[in-house]
Scaffold this active site. Structure first.
Site, PDB file in Angstrom:
ATOM      1  N   ASP A   1       0.822  -1.206   0.000  1.00 14.34           N
ATOM      2  CA  ASP A   1       0.000   0.000   0.000  1.00 14.34           C
ATOM      3  C   ASP A   1       0.859   1.259   0.000  1.00 14.34           C
ATOM      4  O   ASP A   1       1.706   1.427   0.861  1.00 14.34           O
ATOM      5  CB  ASP A   1      -0.882  -0.010   1.251  1.00 14.34           C
ATOM      6  CG  ASP A   1      -2.040   0.937   1.160  1.00 14.34           C
ATOM      7  OD1 ASP A   1      -2.115   1.689   0.186  1.00 14.34           O
ATOM      8  OD2 ASP A   1      -2.875   0.929   2.090  1.00 14.34           O
TER       9      ASP A   1
ATOM     10  N   HIS B   1      -7.917   0.276  -9.810  1.00 14.90           N
ATOM     11  CA  HIS B   1      -7.813   1.288  -8.753  1.00 14.90           C
ATOM     12  C   HIS B   1      -6.588   2.173  -8.973  1.00 14.90           C
ATOM     13  O   HIS B   1      -6.655   3.392  -8.819  1.00 14.90           O
ATOM     14  CB  HIS B   1      -7.731   0.619  -7.378  1.00 14.90           C
ATOM     15  CG  HIS B   1      -7.445   1.584  -6.280  1.00 14.90           C
ATOM     16  ND1 HIS B   1      -8.397   2.411  -5.759  1.00 14.90           N
ATOM     17  CD2 HIS B   1      -6.280   1.872  -5.627  1.00 14.90           C
ATOM     18  CE1 HIS B   1      -7.857   3.168  -4.820  1.00 14.90           C
ATOM     19  NE2 HIS B   1      -6.576   2.858  -4.724  1.00 14.90           N
TER      20      HIS B   1
END
Length: 388
Positions: free
Chosen positions: A222, A296
């Site tokens: 992330d 995304h």
């Protein structure tokens, strides 16, 4: 948003901003701003090495419509530690300010002394990388700061897509508390809330943790798209475009919970197509053709009309409780320009093209949504000058 947590690794030191404006006694907010501008006019253009050996660019400031043309100086304004390094633990505390007569004065006093409160906790372990960043919401900005409002600051705007909604929830103050040690975050929050007392009401308190090699609970690394090095201040600190807000940063927070059962029912290849990266080694996948379903990663990439890409700094943290079946990601994004994050949310929830929303939202639901502005440390320290 991907729910992307910062890819800055622990070995990256936080930027050190060695210049701070001289402390002066000022009778009111306008005088404080006048002092700030006078000091800026005396500053020299420079690049300054920080303690990690990197070079940190000090942002240029303008004051008013013509200041950017009159001033070619760089400004020694000390920002808050919005670029502090990733830590093992974090607390995200959102509160509202009460309507009691003394509430704003109490809040100003606590925010002006936040550095002293932080030192009181950080001194217990100087190697724990303790930091606290304060954000102030639109609803109390005038009442608490009595300073000019940052140009883009407004309440979080809900985004309604065909299937999913980015909701807007209350929040006047944000405290982003970080440390390598959970107990330091706990102790600071305890002392902070004791100091604030009845002046505030807690509306959300989320405790995050670092998960393996900076992965989220969905299993992906992330924050890979975070800016690094000299690109960090250029991406997150307001500069000459808004004189009174120079050295500050817009902050957007959202608390997402994940449908882990549904996510686990996908194949690895399906998950990778949604995220836009390989799960094991984090290698980026090619973008889909225009007009097709975007990943995304692609939807969270923002370019302006000139084709220039605009980065934000994510400091996301996983949170959760297996016993309560709660698994989530706390998104926190810092940006020099609020519109960048707002456009990112628009692309995710509405889709690009409209109707093709971010498929990650089929498994990730936002429970909160709030916008803040983190003013420079210089401004915070002088919030209570009129109250003395």
């Amino acid at each position: 948003m991907k729910l992307s947590r910062a890819s800055r690794i622990a070995t990256q030191s936080s930027s050190t901003w060695p210049f701070s404006l001289p402390r002066k006694s000022v009778p009111n907010r306008r005088a404080a701003l006048s002092v700030l501008i006078q000091d800026i006019r005396l500053s020299e253009s420079r690049f300054t090495p920080n303690t990690a050996g990197h070079r940190t660019s000090i942002s240029r400031l303008g004051t008013g419509a013509n200041m950017s043309t009159r001033l070619a100086h760089r400004v020694p304004i000390e920002p808050q530690r919005v670029d502090a390094p990733l830590t093992q633990a974090a607390t995200f505390l959102v509160v509202t300010v009460t309507d009691t007569p003394d509430a704003a004065r109490v809040v100003r006093s606590v925010l002006a002394g936040i550095d002293s409160l932080a030192k009181n906790v950080a001194i217990r372990d100087l190697g724990a990388a303790f930091a606290c960043t304060v954000g102030i919401g639109s609803g109390v900005w005038d009442r608490v700061t009595r300073m000019p409002r940052p140009a883009e600051l407004h309440p979080f705007r809900a985004v309604h897509g065909q299937k999913h909604t980015a909701i807007s929830t209350p929040g006047d103050l944000l405290f982003h508390i970080r440390s390598e040690r959970r107990d330091l975050c706990f102790e600071f929050e305890r002392q902070l809330l004791d100091a604030l007392g009845d002046a505030v009401t807690v509306v959300d308190e989320t405790t995050g943790f670092r998960y393996f090699d900076v992965r989220d609970l969905l299993g992906f690394v992330d924050g890979t798209a975070n800016p690094v090095g000299p690109a960090v201040p250029a991406s997150i600190l307001v500069a000459e475009e808004d004189a009174s807000a120079t050295g500050g940063s817009y902050v957007v927070v959202q608390k997402y919970v994940h449908d882990m059962k549904g996510w686990s029912g996908l194949t690895t290849e399906q998950q990778e197509a949604i995220i836009g990266r390989k799960k094991l080694d984090n290698v980026e996948l090619d973008d889909a053709a225009a007009g097709q379903q975007q990943s995304h990663k692609s939807l969270a990439t923002i370019e302006d009309e000139n084709g220039d890409e605009h980065d934000i700094l994510r400091d996301n943290m996983p949170f959760g409780s297996p016993g309560s079946r709660e698994f989530g990601t706390y998104f926190i994004g810092y940006s020099r320009r609020l519109w960048v994050i707002e456009q990112m949310l628009q692309r995710m929830f509405v889709g690009e093209p409209p109707g093709l929303h971010d498929k990650l939202l089929d498994f990730s639901t936002p429970l909160t949504g709030s916008t803040f502005f983190a003013p420079s440390s210089y401004i915070l320290k002088r919030l209570d000058a009129d109250d003395e």
